[in-house]
Design a protein around this motif. Structure first.
Motif, short mmCIF file in Angstrom:
data_model
loop_
_atom_site.label_atom_id
_atom_site.label_comp_id
_atom_site.label_asym_id
_atom_site.label_seq_id
_atom_site.Cartn_x
_atom_site.Cartn_y
_atom_site.Cartn_z
N GLN A 233 0.82 -1.22 0.00
CA GLN A 233 0.00 0.00 0.00
C GLN A 233 0.85 1.27 0.00
OE1 GLN A 233 -2.44 -0.93 3.44
NE2 GLN A 233 -4.19 -1.45 2.14
N ALA A 234 2.13 1.14 0.35
CA ALA A 234 3.03 2.29 0.33
C ALA A 234 3.67 2.48 -1.05
CB ALA A 234 4.12 2.12 1.39
N HIS A 235 3.47 1.53 -1.94
CA HIS A 235 4.05 1.59 -3.29
C HIS A 235 3.23 2.55 -4.15
CE1 HIS A 235 6.41 0.24 -6.66
NE2 HIS A 235 5.37 -0.25 -7.31
N SER A 236 3.85 3.15 -5.14
CA SER A 236 3.16 4.15 -5.98
C SER A 236 2.35 3.52 -7.11
CB SER A 236 4.17 5.14 -6.56
OG SER A 236 5.12 4.47 -7.37
N TRP A 237 2.63 2.30 -7.51
CA TRP A 237 1.89 1.56 -8.53
C TRP A 237 1.76 2.30 -9.86
CZ3 TRP A 237 1.88 -3.23 -7.39
CH2 TRP A 237 1.83 -3.64 -6.05
N PRO A 238 2.89 2.58 -10.52
CA PRO A 238 2.80 3.23 -11.84
C PRO A 238 2.13 2.33 -12.88
CG PRO A 238 5.04 2.49 -11.39
CD PRO A 238 4.28 2.35 -10.11
N GLY A 239 2.19 1.00 -12.67
CA GLY A 239 1.56 0.08 -13.60
C GLY A 239 0.16 -0.33 -13.20
N ASN A 240 -0.34 0.26 -12.10
CA ASN A 240 -1.72 0.06 -11.65
C ASN A 240 -2.02 -1.41 -11.35
OD1 ASN A 240 -3.01 2.81 -11.76
ND2 ASN A 240 -2.08 2.71 -13.77
N ILE A 241 -3.26 -1.84 -11.61
CA ILE A 241 -3.68 -3.19 -11.24
C ILE A 241 -2.91 -4.24 -12.01
CG2 ILE A 241 -5.64 -4.80 -11.25
CD1 ILE A 241 -7.46 -2.44 -10.66
N VAL A 265 8.50 -8.84 -0.03
CA VAL A 265 7.91 -7.89 -0.98
C VAL A 265 8.99 -6.97 -1.53
CG1 VAL A 265 6.33 -5.95 -1.22
CG2 VAL A 265 5.60 -7.99 0.03
N ASP A 266 9.81 -6.43 -0.65
CA ASP A 266 10.86 -5.51 -1.07
C ASP A 266 11.91 -6.19 -1.95
OD1 ASP A 266 10.14 -3.02 -0.13
OD2 ASP A 266 10.89 -3.40 1.87
N ASN A 267 12.36 -7.36 -1.51
CA ASN A 267 13.52 -7.98 -2.14
C ASN A 267 13.20 -8.81 -3.37
OD1 ASN A 267 15.49 -7.02 -0.27
ND2 ASN A 267 14.76 -8.49 1.23
N PHE A 268 11.96 -9.28 -3.49
CA PHE A 268 11.68 -10.21 -4.56
C PHE A 268 10.50 -9.82 -5.45
CE2 PHE A 268 13.81 -12.81 -1.36
CZ PHE A 268 14.82 -13.39 -2.13
N LEU A 269 9.54 -9.09 -4.92
CA LEU A 269 8.29 -8.93 -5.65
C LEU A 269 8.13 -7.58 -6.35
CD1 LEU A 269 5.76 -10.69 -3.23
CD2 LEU A 269 7.09 -11.64 -5.12
N LEU A 270 8.47 -6.50 -5.68
CA LEU A 270 8.28 -5.18 -6.27
C LEU A 270 9.40 -4.85 -7.24
CD1 LEU A 270 6.99 -2.92 -3.36
CD2 LEU A 270 5.72 -3.77 -5.32
N LEU A 271 9.03 -4.32 -8.39
CA LEU A 271 10.02 -3.87 -9.36
C LEU A 271 10.26 -2.39 -9.18
CD1 LEU A 271 8.86 -5.67 -12.63
CD2 LEU A 271 10.47 -6.44 -10.91
N SER A 272 11.52 -2.00 -9.37
CA SER A 272 11.86 -0.59 -9.27
C SER A 272 11.17 0.19 -10.38
CB SER A 272 13.38 -0.41 -9.40
OG SER A 272 13.72 0.93 -9.63
N GLU A 273 10.76 1.41 -10.07
CA GLU A 273 10.13 2.26 -11.07
C GLU A 273 11.15 2.79 -12.08
OE1 GLU A 273 7.89 5.31 -9.14
OE2 GLU A 273 7.16 3.93 -7.61
N THR A 274 12.45 2.69 -11.73
CA THR A 274 13.46 3.28 -12.61
C THR A 274 14.15 2.27 -13.49
OG1 THR A 274 15.09 3.06 -10.82
CG2 THR A 274 13.93 5.15 -11.01
N ASP A 275 14.42 1.07 -12.98
CA ASP A 275 15.20 0.15 -13.80
C ASP A 275 14.59 -1.24 -13.94
OD1 ASP A 275 17.73 -0.50 -11.22
OD2 ASP A 275 15.63 -1.01 -11.34
N GLY A 276 13.37 -1.43 -13.46
CA GLY A 276 12.73 -2.72 -13.62
C GLY A 276 13.32 -3.81 -12.77
N ALA A 277 14.13 -3.47 -11.79
CA ALA A 277 14.75 -4.47 -10.93
C ALA A 277 14.07 -4.49 -9.58
CB ALA A 277 16.23 -4.13 -10.75
N PRO A 278 14.10 -5.62 -8.86
CA PRO A 278 13.49 -5.67 -7.54
C PRO A 278 14.13 -4.66 -6.60
CG PRO A 278 14.03 -7.87 -8.34
CD PRO A 278 14.67 -6.89 -9.27
N ASN A 279 13.26 -3.78 -6.04
CA ASN A 279 13.70 -2.83 -5.03
C ASN A 279 14.87 -1.96 -5.49
OD1 ASN A 279 13.38 -1.69 -2.48
ND2 ASN A 279 14.91 -3.02 -1.56
N GLY A 280 15.01 -1.76 -6.81
CA GLY A 280 16.07 -0.91 -7.33
C GLY A 280 17.42 -1.56 -7.37
#
Length: 356
Positions: A233-241, A265-280
């Motif tokens: 819920q703290a993520h900005s979700w640029p790619g939405n649903i 969630v941080d280390n494996f699931l969320l992709l960075s908004e800048t480089d497409g990598a997990p957690n930047g």
């Protein structure tokens, strides 16, 4: 008298609202407003235009409209941005045998297939100008001609369009026909981004997991702890649903039957908004340098870490996510991942990844 009228109005709308609720998850103010509008416009035959960011769920809203409308035909969805302009006309209108090289037999077009049902034109703003005029004639005459044919074929369909573009600006720039815009923008419905629906993330995840379980009855699904939900819920979700769905899909592959916390969630699931990598981090890194807690947690739970499997699963998740975001366009996905197109094609074949 007022109460009686209100009850009659509610009773009349109840089946429609049920269909909308069945396809649209959530109860935030933004989602409630959208559901109210979908419930109001569904019974009509007038064109609906869905507007919203890429990945916000416009196709699901179109599906809700179709099922709530009571139309007996099928919902035919067309992504105008995914089909090259020179092929889109024959896809929409169909063609007669011999109409062009390679037309070895008659083919019914997508508009004709939507007869009695709903035609959903996604990303209508990407439709070529020449084809826009032909679509306008179909909307006015309710007839089509197959490419290479002379017969006028009557069609009865409900039109729903969607766009993430500002079509008023496209009209002003001469990139979209003003007459077509006014013809299709009869009932505008905005679809809110996930950033306006953050409280619904637990409901959305539950629905996605349930849908996966219905298709894969023996699936061992992951579970999201409260701190994992808070991190999402703290993520900005640029790619939405669509981005959230990719996160859930990665969780299903990488953590079957596991309870996930914020660290995963941080280390494996969320992709960075800048480089497409997990957690930047660097792609495939998974765990940040010096992140001993995450390593110890995995060691305690598994006894050992199969790093090759982890990297493989992350690569599959990233490729699948890029293909979803690029709507199956391999060239765009390759650019997003920093790969040569041929390299990405080899990996898609290697892992048996299905393009959307």
């Amino acid at each position: 008298m007022t109460n009686i009228c209100n009850n009659l109005f509610f009773d009349a709308e109840a089946p429609i609202l049920y269909e909308v609720d069945a396809h649209i998850v959530g109860s935030s103010p933004a989602t409630r407003r959208m559901k109210q509008m979908l419930t109001a416009v569904s019974p009509s035959d007038a064109p609906v235009m869905l507007s919203g960011d890429t990945g916000s769920g416009k196709e699901r809203a179109a599906t809700a409209i179709h099922h709530a409308s009571g139309r007996k035909g099928q919902l035919v969805a067309v992504n105008c941005a995914a089909i090259p302009g020179e092929l889109l006309e024959s896809e929409l209108f169909g063609y007669e045998k011999g109409a062009f090289t390679g037309a070895d037999e008659r083919r019914v077009g997508l508009i004709e297939m939507a007869d009695g049902g709903t035609l959903f034109l996604d990303e209508i703003g990407d439709m070529p100008l020449a084809l826009q005029s032909k679509l306008l004639r179909v909307l006015e005459s309710r007839e089509i001609q197959r490419v290479g044919g002379r017969e006028h074929i009557a069609v009865d369909f409900r039109l729903v369009t969607a766009t993430h573009r500002r079509l008023t600006e496209a009209v002003a720039d001469g990139k979209f026909r003003a007459d077509l815009f006014y013809r299709i923008n009869v009932l505008p419905v905005p679809v809110p981004p996930l950033g306006d629906r953050l409280d619904e993330i637990p409901e959305l995840i539950d629905r996605m997991l349930r849908d996966h379980s219905e298709q894969n009855t023996h699936a061992n699904l992951p579970h999201f702890a409260m701190d994992a939900i808070e991190r999402l819920q703290a993520h900005s979700w640029p790619g939405n649903i669509r981005e959230l769905r990719n996160v859930v899909d990665r969780a299903i592959v990488m953590f079957p039957g596991r309870m996930l916390h914020a660290a995963e969630v941080d280390n494996f699931l969320l992709l960075s908004e800048t480089d497409g990598a997990p957690n930047g981090k660097a792609p495939g890194a998974g765990i940040a340098v010096g992140d001993q807690d995450a390593v110890l947690k995995l060691l305690q739970e598994k006894g050992a870490i199969d790093i090759r499997m982890i990297l493989r699963d992350m690569e599959i998740g990233m490729i699948d996510g890029a293909l979803q975001v690029c709507e199956g366009n391999v060239t765009g996905a390759a650019q997003a991942l920093g790969l040569q197109r041929t390299t990405l094609i080899e990996k898609i074949k290697k892992y048996g990844i299905k393009k959307p």
